[in-house]
Motif scaffolding. Structure first.
Motif, PDB file in Angstrom:
ATOM      1  N   LEU A 126       0.840  -1.198   0.000  1.00 45.48           N
ATOM      2  CA  LEU A 126       0.000   0.000   0.000  1.00 45.48           C
ATOM      3  C   LEU A 126       0.876   1.249   0.000  1.00 45.48           C
ATOM      4  O   LEU A 126       0.649   2.182  -0.782  1.00 45.48           O
ATOM      5  CB  LEU A 126      -0.927  -0.019   1.214  1.00 45.48           C
ATOM      6  CG  LEU A 126      -1.973   1.087   1.309  1.00 45.48           C
ATOM      7  CD1 LEU A 126      -2.936   1.053   0.136  1.00 45.48           C
ATOM      8  CD2 LEU A 126      -2.749   0.956   2.620  1.00 45.48           C
ATOM      9  N   ASP A 127       1.907   1.271   0.833  1.00 48.01           N
ATOM     10  CA  ASP A 127       2.817   2.422   0.888  1.00 48.01           C
ATOM     11  C   ASP A 127       3.539   2.634  -0.443  1.00 48.01           C
ATOM     12  O   ASP A 127       3.664   3.765  -0.918  1.00 48.01           O
ATOM     13  CB  ASP A 127       3.851   2.247   2.003  1.00 48.01           C
ATOM     14  CG  ASP A 127       3.268   2.377   3.395  1.00 48.01           C
ATOM     15  OD1 ASP A 127       2.103   2.816   3.535  1.00 48.01           O
ATOM     16  OD2 ASP A 127       3.976   2.026   4.359  1.00 48.01           O
ATOM     17  N   LEU A 128       4.009   1.540  -1.049  1.00 50.36           N
ATOM     18  CA  LEU A 128       4.730   1.637  -2.320  1.00 50.36           C
ATOM     19  C   LEU A 128       3.834   2.193  -3.421  1.00 50.36           C
ATOM     20  O   LEU A 128       4.220   3.110  -4.154  1.00 50.36           O
ATOM     21  CB  LEU A 128       5.265   0.255  -2.722  1.00 50.36           C
ATOM     22  CG  LEU A 128       6.015   0.183  -4.050  1.00 50.36           C
ATOM     23  CD1 LEU A 128       7.318   0.977  -3.982  1.00 50.36           C
ATOM     24  CD2 LEU A 128       6.287  -1.274  -4.430  1.00 50.36           C
ATOM     25  N   VAL A 129       2.632   1.664  -3.533  1.00 48.67           N
ATOM     26  CA  VAL A 129       1.715   2.105  -4.580  1.00 48.67           C
ATOM     27  C   VAL A 129       1.277   3.552  -4.331  1.00 48.67           C
ATOM     28  O   VAL A 129       1.219   4.358  -5.269  1.00 48.67           O
ATOM     29  CB  VAL A 129       0.506   1.150  -4.692  1.00 48.67           C
ATOM     30  CG1 VAL A 129      -0.534   1.691  -5.652  1.00 48.67           C
ATOM     31  CG2 VAL A 129       0.972  -0.234  -5.132  1.00 48.67           C
ATOM     32  N   CYS A 130       0.994   3.901  -3.094  1.00 51.09           N
ATOM     33  CA  CYS A 130       0.617   5.293  -2.786  1.00 51.09           C
ATOM     34  C   CYS A 130       1.759   6.253  -3.115  1.00 51.09           C
ATOM     35  O   CYS A 130       1.514   7.346  -3.645  1.00 51.09           O
ATOM     36  CB  CYS A 130       0.219   5.428  -1.318  1.00 51.09           C
ATOM     37  SG  CYS A 130      -1.413   4.759  -0.950  1.00 51.09           S
ATOM     38  N   LEU A 131       2.984   5.850  -2.829  1.00 49.78           N
ATOM     39  CA  LEU A 131       4.131   6.684  -3.159  1.00 49.78           C
ATOM     40  C   LEU A 131       4.218   6.891  -4.667  1.00 49.78           C
ATOM     41  O   LEU A 131       4.409   8.014  -5.144  1.00 49.78           O
ATOM     42  CB  LEU A 131       5.423   6.051  -2.631  1.00 49.78           C
ATOM     43  CG  LEU A 131       6.704   6.840  -2.905  1.00 49.78           C
ATOM     44  CD1 LEU A 131       6.715   8.135  -2.100  1.00 49.78           C
ATOM     45  CD2 LEU A 131       7.934   5.990  -2.582  1.00 49.78           C
TER      46      LEU A 131
ATOM     47  N   PHE B  49       3.703  10.596  -6.809  1.00 50.06           N
ATOM     48  CA  PHE B  49       4.603  11.233  -7.770  1.00 50.06           C
ATOM     49  C   PHE B  49       4.006  11.310  -9.170  1.00 50.06           C
ATOM     50  O   PHE B  49       4.378  12.179  -9.942  1.00 50.06           O
ATOM     51  CB  PHE B  49       5.984  10.572  -7.754  1.00 50.06           C
ATOM     52  CG  PHE B  49       6.787  11.021  -6.563  1.00 50.06           C
ATOM     53  CD1 PHE B  49       7.371  12.280  -6.553  1.00 50.06           C
ATOM     54  CD2 PHE B  49       6.911  10.225  -5.454  1.00 50.06           C
ATOM     55  CE1 PHE B  49       8.083  12.729  -5.449  1.00 50.06           C
ATOM     56  CE2 PHE B  49       7.624  10.657  -4.349  1.00 50.06           C
ATOM     57  CZ  PHE B  49       8.210  11.919  -4.342  1.00 50.06           C
ATOM     58  N   GLN B  50       3.062  10.450  -9.492  1.00 45.31           N
ATOM     59  CA  GLN B  50       2.365  10.576 -10.773  1.00 45.31           C
ATOM     60  C   GLN B  50       1.459  11.808 -10.777  1.00 45.31           C
ATOM     61  O   GLN B  50       1.224  12.407 -11.822  1.00 45.31           O
ATOM     62  CB  GLN B  50       1.535   9.324 -11.078  1.00 45.31           C
ATOM     63  CG  GLN B  50       2.360   8.134 -11.472  1.00 45.31           C
ATOM     64  CD  GLN B  50       1.503   6.923 -11.809  1.00 45.31           C
ATOM     65  OE1 GLN B  50       0.331   6.836 -11.451  1.00 45.31           O
ATOM     66  NE2 GLN B  50       2.099   5.969 -12.505  1.00 45.31           N
TER      67      GLN B  50
ATOM     68  N   ALA C 173      -5.575  20.310 -11.889  1.00 46.97           N
ATOM     69  CA  ALA C 173      -6.773  19.652 -11.361  1.00 46.97           C
ATOM     70  C   ALA C 173      -7.421  18.784 -12.434  1.00 46.97           C
ATOM     71  O   ALA C 173      -7.878  17.668 -12.165  1.00 46.97           O
ATOM     72  CB  ALA C 173      -7.760  20.696 -10.837  1.00 46.97           C
ATOM     73  N   GLU C 174      -7.434  19.268 -13.670  1.00 45.46           N
ATOM     74  CA  GLU C 174      -8.042  18.503 -14.765  1.00 45.46           C
ATOM     75  C   GLU C 174      -7.240  17.235 -15.061  1.00 45.46           C
ATOM     76  O   GLU C 174      -7.812  16.162 -15.285  1.00 45.46           O
ATOM     77  CB  GLU C 174      -8.164  19.369 -16.023  1.00 45.46           C
ATOM     78  CG  GLU C 174      -8.839  18.684 -17.190  1.00 45.46           C
ATOM     79  CD  GLU C 174     -10.261  18.204 -16.907  1.00 45.46           C
ATOM     80  OE1 GLU C 174     -10.681  17.222 -17.546  1.00 45.46           O
ATOM     81  OE2 GLU C 174     -10.954  18.795 -16.055  1.00 45.46           O
ATOM     82  N   GLU C 175      -5.920  17.332 -15.050  1.00 43.15           N
ATOM     83  CA  GLU C 175      -5.076  16.153 -15.285  1.00 43.15           C
ATOM     84  C   GLU C 175      -5.265  15.118 -14.169  1.00 43.15           C
ATOM     85  O   GLU C 175      -5.347  13.917 -14.439  1.00 43.15           O
ATOM     86  CB  GLU C 175      -3.600  16.551 -15.373  1.00 43.15           C
ATOM     87  CG  GLU C 175      -3.243  17.320 -16.626  1.00 43.15           C
ATOM     88  CD  GLU C 175      -1.841  17.897 -16.580  1.00 43.15           C
ATOM     89  OE1 GLU C 175      -1.110  17.730 -17.565  1.00 43.15           O
ATOM     90  OE2 GLU C 175      -1.485  18.520 -15.546  1.00 43.15           O
ATOM     91  N   ILE C 176      -5.358  15.585 -12.937  1.00 40.11           N
ATOM     92  CA  ILE C 176      -5.587  14.685 -11.800  1.00 40.11           C
ATOM     93  C   ILE C 176      -6.946  14.011 -11.930  1.00 40.11           C
ATOM     94  O   ILE C 176      -7.069  12.808 -11.703  1.00 40.11           O
ATOM     95  CB  ILE C 176      -5.454  15.449 -10.458  1.00 40.11           C
ATOM     96  CG1 ILE C 176      -3.992  15.853 -10.243  1.00 40.11           C
ATOM     97  CG2 ILE C 176      -5.971  14.610  -9.296  1.00 40.11           C
ATOM     98  CD1 ILE C 176      -3.764  16.793  -9.080  1.00 40.11           C
TER      99      ILE C 176
END
Length: 167
Positions: free
Chosen positions: A120-125, A129-130, A136-139
């Motif tokens: 979970l920590d790895l994927v959230c990290l 960064f992505q 806001a539109e890109e997110i």
């Protein structure tokens, strides 16, 4: 290491595919640990994770058993994913070349459901960064969020001005 750690357990995906792993590796998952603890049970049903995602989870668990992932502390001690996660295998596991964005989010859901904190920590990290430096539109697009109505957007702009500021 006792014999229970070496026993082979079977994790079954929601679409019925079985995966074998040692009990020791499986117990990084709170779901598997709770199911296996104090019993002779060797089968764990992973009801919310499909086989393609569970296969990646198993790969993570097996590798973590050989080379534990360093804890990702907060505040973050770096300004890039690679600075913070300096273990090559874990970098490659979630690299853009190795995994689709859809699978990354499936792993996030699986790690949360199965209670696998390091995953979970790895994927959230990686997702952090992505999203860094995106509008806001890109997110919204990356997170597959529905378009806001004009009223919702006005309210959001008032309540969360910082999200809509230009970088």
């Amino acid at each position: 290491m006792d014999d229970d750690d070496n026993r082979i357990v079977k994790l079954t995906s929601k679409d019925g595919k079985d995966f074998e792993i040692t009990a020791k590796a499986a117990q990084l998952s709170d779901l598997a640990k709770d199911t296996l603890e104090g019993s002779d049970k060797v089968d764990v049903d992973i009801l919310r994770v499909d086989s393609s995602c569970l296969e990646m989870v198993i790969e993570f668990l097996k590798h973590h058993d050989i080379e534990a992932m360093k804890e990702i502390g907060t505040p973050l001690k770096g300004s890039t994913f690679e600075e913070i996660m300096d273990q090559a295998w874990y970098q490659n596991f979630v690299s853009d070349e190795s995994i689709s964005r859809e699978m990354l989010f499936e792993l996030l859901t699986a790690a949360n459901y199965m209670g696998i904190k390091p995953l979970l920590d790895l994927v959230c990290l990686k997702i952090t960064f992505q999203l860094t430096g995106k509008s806001a539109e890109e997110i919204r697009t990356i997170l597959n969020l529905p378009e806001m109505t004009p009223e919702e957007e006005d309210r959001a702009k008032k309540e969360h001005k910082w999200i809509f500021e230009d970088n």
